[in-house]
Design an enzyme around this catalytic site. Structure first.
Site, PDB file in Angstrom:
ATOM      1  N   LYS A  34       0.832  -1.203   0.000  1.00  0.00           N
ATOM      2  CA  LYS A  34       0.000   0.000   0.000  1.00  0.00           C
ATOM      3  C   LYS A  34       0.868   1.254   0.000  1.00  0.00           C
ATOM      4  O   LYS A  34       0.605   2.212   0.718  1.00  0.00           O
ATOM      5  CB  LYS A  34      -0.929  -0.018   1.212  1.00  0.00           C
ATOM      6  N   CYS A  35       1.870   1.253  -0.826  1.00  0.00           N
ATOM      7  CA  CYS A  35       2.867   2.326  -0.881  1.00  0.00           C
ATOM      8  C   CYS A  35       2.836   2.972  -2.258  1.00  0.00           C
ATOM      9  O   CYS A  35       2.480   2.326  -3.246  1.00  0.00           O
ATOM     10  CB  CYS A  35       4.246   1.711  -0.615  1.00  0.00           C
TER      11      CYS A  35
END
Length: 162
Positions: A34-35
């Site tokens: 989730k970057c």
């Protein structure tokens, strides 16, 4: 001590020795799902498909230390990587790359290739370490370094090992 002295836990919970990668060029990366850099999985997979797996391997190490961007359990991480980016290079169990609980492999990598201004700390997800076929850490790349920009450096190391 060398990179081949370490044993690691695969994403499926089994143990894997770094001896298995002896003679190969390695790109070791701390990852997160989730970057902003998560799309690098696609470029990492492309490098693996182009150069691996006989002489080159990408090793992915999920880490939840930066902005809590890898909160999922290993099975979910593995599925996410396969479904969204076609990842089939080795992924390992979640680790810590900084602090008191730093994984021993990462402690070694950071000692061998320091970051900006000589710092050992990993600054963010998708920091990359390039290891030659003799197990020597030859370079450290920031999160912002696109995997495709390392293509020539990888080719050079592969040519030296041939």
């Amino acid at each position: 001590m060398s990179i081949y002295d370490f044993s690691l836990t695969n994403i499926d919970g089994s143990t894997r020795s770094m001896q298995e990668f002896k003679g190969k060029v390695l790109l070791i990366v701390n990852t997160a799902s989730k970057c902003g850099f998560t799309p690098q999985y696609k470029a990492l997979q492309a490098l693996y498909e182009d150069f691996g797996p006989e002489k080159f391997v990408v090793l992915g190490f999920p880490c939840n230390q930066f902005g809590q961007q890898e909160p999922a359990a290993e099975a979910e991480i593995n599925q996410f990587c396969e479904l969204n980016f076609g990842v089939n290079f080795p992924l390992f169990a979640k680790i810590e790359v900084n602090g008191a609980n730093t994984d021993p492999l990462y402690r070694y990598l950071k000692q061998q290739a320091k970051g900006l201004l000589g710092s050992e700390s990993i600054k963010w997800n998708f920091t990359k370490f390039l290891v030659d076929s003799q197990g020597q850490v030859v370079a450290r790349f920031a999160s912002t370094t696109k995997p495709e920009s390392m293509r020539e450096k990888i080719k050079s190391l592969l040519n030296k090992s041939s």
